[in-house]
Design a protein around this motif. Structure first.
Motif, PDB file in Angstrom:
ATOM      1  N   ALA A   1       0.840  -1.203   0.000  1.00 38.53           N
ATOM      2  CA  ALA A   1       0.000   0.000   0.000  1.00 38.53           C
ATOM      3  C   ALA A   1       0.872   1.248   0.000  1.00 38.53           C
ATOM      4  O   ALA A   1       0.638   2.189  -0.766  1.00 38.53           O
ATOM      5  N   GLU A   2       1.888   1.236   0.846  1.00 35.18           N
ATOM      6  CA  GLU A   2       2.814   2.370   0.919  1.00 35.18           C
ATOM      7  C   GLU A   2       3.465   2.608  -0.445  1.00 35.18           C
ATOM      8  O   GLU A   2       3.517   3.748  -0.933  1.00 35.18           O
ATOM      9  N   ALA A   3       3.926   1.549  -1.081  1.00 37.13           N
ATOM     10  CA  ALA A   3       4.584   1.675  -2.384  1.00 37.13           C
ATOM     11  C   ALA A   3       3.626   2.228  -3.437  1.00 37.13           C
ATOM     12  O   ALA A   3       4.008   3.069  -4.258  1.00 37.13           O
ATOM     13  N   ALA A   4       2.386   1.776  -3.417  1.00 38.65           N
ATOM     14  CA  ALA A   4       1.396   2.249  -4.392  1.00 38.65           C
ATOM     15  C   ALA A   4       1.132   3.740  -4.217  1.00 38.65           C
ATOM     16  O   ALA A   4       1.117   4.502  -5.200  1.00 38.65           O
ATOM     17  N   TYR A   5       0.945   4.168  -2.975  1.00 40.71           N
ATOM     18  CA  TYR A   5       0.678   5.592  -2.736  1.00 40.71           C
ATOM     19  C   TYR A   5       1.903   6.452  -3.053  1.00 40.71           C
ATOM     20  O   TYR A   5       1.774   7.545  -3.612  1.00 40.71           O
ATOM     21  N   LEU A   6       3.083   5.967  -2.721  1.00 39.44           N
ATOM     22  CA  LEU A   6       4.299   6.721  -3.049  1.00 39.44           C
ATOM     23  C   LEU A   6       4.483   6.858  -4.557  1.00 39.44           C
ATOM     24  O   LEU A   6       4.945   7.899  -5.037  1.00 39.44           O
ATOM     25  N   ALA A   7       4.097   5.833  -5.303  1.00 43.14           N
ATOM     26  CA  ALA A   7       4.194   5.896  -6.766  1.00 43.14           C
ATOM     27  C   ALA A   7       3.289   6.997  -7.312  1.00 43.14           C
ATOM     28  O   ALA A   7       3.678   7.741  -8.228  1.00 43.14           O
ATOM     29  N   VAL A   8       2.104   7.124  -6.755  1.00 39.72           N
ATOM     30  CA  VAL A   8       1.188   8.183  -7.197  1.00 39.72           C
ATOM     31  C   VAL A   8       1.761   9.554  -6.856  1.00 39.72           C
ATOM     32  O   VAL A   8       1.745  10.470  -7.688  1.00 39.72           O
ATOM     33  N   ILE A   9       2.303   9.697  -5.652  1.00 38.03           N
ATOM     34  CA  ILE A   9       2.864  10.981  -5.227  1.00 38.03           C
ATOM     35  C   ILE A   9       4.041  11.375  -6.110  1.00 38.03           C
ATOM     36  O   ILE A   9       4.215  12.551  -6.439  1.00 38.03           O
ATOM     37  N   GLU A  10       4.821  10.388  -6.520  1.00 43.37           N
ATOM     38  CA  GLU A  10       5.957  10.674  -7.398  1.00 43.37           C
ATOM     39  C   GLU A  10       5.471  11.232  -8.747  1.00 43.37           C
ATOM     40  O   GLU A  10       6.074  12.149  -9.291  1.00 43.37           O
ATOM     41  N   ILE A  11       4.381  10.682  -9.244  1.00 41.14           N
ATOM     42  CA  ILE A  11       3.824  11.133 -10.524  1.00 41.14           C
ATOM     43  C   ILE A  11       3.090  12.466 -10.365  1.00 41.14           C
ATOM     44  O   ILE A  11       3.216  13.360 -11.196  1.00 41.14           O
TER      45      ILE A  11
END
Length: 88
Positions: free
Chosen positions: A20-30
């Motif tokens: 979950a953390e990785a998924a949300y961080l990926a969105v924030i990066e984009i």
């Protein structure tokens, strides 16, 4: 990006916090101004009792929004601070 947000929510509901953390961080990066990603990431930390991490994420989000922090982020930040104080 919407798919990543949905994945984050799915992983969170399945208690798969790292994913979950990785998924949300990926969105924030984009999209560094994606309110839902910050709220989701904060929730990941909250359910794990990592209130300081949740506060740090929300305060970091505030830097990207300047003086106009979205209401949802402000409310979540106040909630996490309250939870942290109650836990101490």
């Amino acid at each position: 990006m919407e798919e990543q947000l949905n994945l984050g929510a799915k992983y969170l509901s399945e208690l798969q916090y790292e994913q979950a953390e990785a998924a949300y961080l990926a969105v924030i990066e984009i999209d560094p101004k994606n309110v839902d990603a910050y709220l989701g990431l904060a929730d990941v930390y909250i359910v794990q009792g990592e209130y300081d991490k949740a506060i740090a994420v929300l305060e970091f989000a505030a830097t990207g929004f300047g003086d106009s922090l979205p209401e949802e982020l402000q409310e979540k930040l106040e909630l996490v601070r309250k939870l942290r104080n109650e836990a101490e």
